[in-house]
Design a protein around this motif. Structure first.
Motif, PDB file in Angstrom:
ATOM      1  N   UNK A  83      16.457 -25.995  34.751  1.00  0.00           N
ATOM      2  CA  UNK A  83      16.057 -26.459  36.079  1.00  0.00           C
ATOM      3  C   UNK A  83      14.622 -26.084  36.378  1.00  0.00           C
ATOM      4  N   UNK A  84      13.740 -26.339  35.425  1.00  0.00           N
ATOM      5  CA  UNK A  84      12.341 -25.945  35.579  1.00  0.00           C
ATOM      6  C   UNK A  84      12.092 -24.626  34.890  1.00  0.00           C
ATOM      7  N   UNK A  85      11.247 -23.822  35.439  1.00  0.00           N
ATOM      8  CA  UNK A  85      10.909 -22.521  34.863  1.00  0.00           C
ATOM      9  C   UNK A  85      12.153 -21.638  34.769  1.00  0.00           C
ATOM     10  N   UNK A  86      12.370 -21.058  33.600  1.00  0.00           N
ATOM     11  CA  UNK A  86      13.574 -20.232  33.439  1.00  0.00           C
ATOM     12  C   UNK A  86      13.519 -18.930  34.209  1.00  0.00           C
ATOM     13  N   UNK A  87      12.347 -18.522  34.667  1.00  0.00           N
ATOM     14  CA  UNK A  87      12.276 -17.345  35.533  1.00  0.00           C
ATOM     15  C   UNK A  87      13.053 -17.617  36.810  1.00  0.00           C
ATOM     16  N   UNK A 142      13.068  -9.977  38.725  1.00  0.00           N
ATOM     17  CA  UNK A 142      13.424  -8.615  39.140  1.00  0.00           C
ATOM     18  C   UNK A 142      12.305  -7.624  38.835  1.00  0.00           C
ATOM     19  N   UNK A 143      11.557  -7.877  37.773  1.00  0.00           N
ATOM     20  CA  UNK A 143      10.497  -6.962  37.356  1.00  0.00           C
ATOM     21  C   UNK A 143       9.118  -7.296  37.922  1.00  0.00           C
ATOM     22  N   UNK A 144       8.982  -8.472  38.554  1.00  0.00           N
ATOM     23  CA  UNK A 144       7.667  -8.912  39.027  1.00  0.00           C
ATOM     24  C   UNK A 144       7.730  -9.545  40.418  1.00  0.00           C
ATOM     25  N   UNK A 145       8.556  -9.014  41.277  1.00  0.00           N
ATOM     26  CA  UNK A 145       8.788  -9.637  42.583  1.00  0.00           C
ATOM     27  C   UNK A 145       7.536  -9.737  43.453  1.00  0.00           C
ATOM     28  N   UNK A 154       6.335 -17.256  46.138  1.00  0.00           N
ATOM     29  CA  UNK A 154       6.191 -18.620  46.632  1.00  0.00           C
ATOM     30  C   UNK A 154       7.266 -19.563  46.064  1.00  0.00           C
ATOM     31  N   UNK A 155       7.604 -19.397  44.796  1.00  0.00           N
ATOM     32  CA  UNK A 155       8.512 -20.336  44.136  1.00  0.00           C
ATOM     33  C   UNK A 155       9.948 -19.810  44.049  1.00  0.00           C
ATOM     34  N   UNK A 156      10.120 -18.560  43.657  1.00  0.00           N
ATOM     35  CA  UNK A 156      11.471 -18.046  43.405  1.00  0.00           C
ATOM     36  C   UNK A 156      12.149 -17.523  44.670  1.00  0.00           C
ATOM     37  N   UNK A 157      11.427 -16.822  45.519  1.00  0.00           N
ATOM     38  CA  UNK A 157      12.035 -16.292  46.750  1.00  0.00           C
ATOM     39  C   UNK A 157      12.791 -17.361  47.546  1.00  0.00           C
ATOM     40  N   UNK A 158      12.210 -18.552  47.747  1.00  0.00           N
ATOM     41  CA  UNK A 158      12.961 -19.576  48.492  1.00  0.00           C
ATOM     42  C   UNK A 158      14.264 -20.006  47.801  1.00  0.00           C
ATOM     43  N   UNK A 159      14.294 -19.974  46.495  1.00  0.00           N
ATOM     44  CA  UNK A 159      15.520 -20.327  45.759  1.00  0.00           C
ATOM     45  C   UNK A 159      16.599 -19.261  45.984  1.00  0.00           C
TER      46      UNK A 159
END
Length: 184
Positions: A13-17, A152-155, A162-167
């Motif tokens: 679903x896009x970037x695996x991070x 988890x290691x780079x919050x 910008x990208x992961x927090x909203x998910x």
């Protein structure tokens, strides 16, 4: 507690991070592994994947307990936490390596994925058509160690905020009952 055999789901679903960060918080997911699949190159490295010339997608392999969370529930979380209507793109990430894809491991998983897509389409959940690829799983290559638990290691990194927090917030809002108690 009885030891139940885990099942595997492979999703891109896009970037695996991003996808790893979402699914490592899901109850019943015992292991979430970032990696690459769906391409032609054997044992690809991240630097090759981001070139977009390997045919591989950044993906995650989820080991899950179907007595705690079903494959269909995983798919609903997947479709709710990325944009399945953009071809070869998720937000700022562009290229075939960022495509939306379900790599099924059985005929049942294929049928479940097709049924979920049809339900979402019939309900007009998205303004645009779903372009998620549904294809048989092939070899899954684990990403390099620095990609494991990236969020988890780079919050504090801007990409994570910008990208992961909203998910993660969307997961919390829509699937609060599916979140591991120890994870936020």
């Amino acid at each position: 507690m009885e030891n139940t055999e885990s099942k595997i789901a492979t999703l891109a679903g896009g970037c695996f991070w991003c996808t790893e960060a979402v699914f490592e918080r899901v109850e019943g997911a015992s292991k979430v592994i970032p990696g690459f699949t769906g391409g032609q190159i054997k044992n690809p490295a991240y630097r090759e994947i981001i070139s977009g010339r390997t045919g591989h997608a950044e993906a995650i392999e989820i080991h899950f307990n179907p007595e705690i969370i079903s494959y269909k529930e995983l798919l609903l979380i997947f479709f709710s936490t990325h944009d399945p209507t953009t071809l070869n793109r998720q937000q700022y990430d562009k290229g075939t390596q960022y495509r939306s894809a379900v790599f099924y491991h059985s005929e049942e998983q294929k049928q479940d994925a097709e049924a979920i897509v049809k339900e979402l389409e019939d309900a007009n959940v998205f303004e645009d058509p779903i372009v998620t690829e549904i294809t048989q799983a092939t070899v899954f290559y684990k990403a390099e160690a620095e990609h494991k638990e990236y969020y988890s290691n780079h919050r504090q990194q801007q990409y994570c905020q910008v990208i992961i927090d909203p998910k993660i917030k969307k997961l919390q809002q829509l699937f609060a009952d599916k979140i591991k108690k120890a994870k936020i």
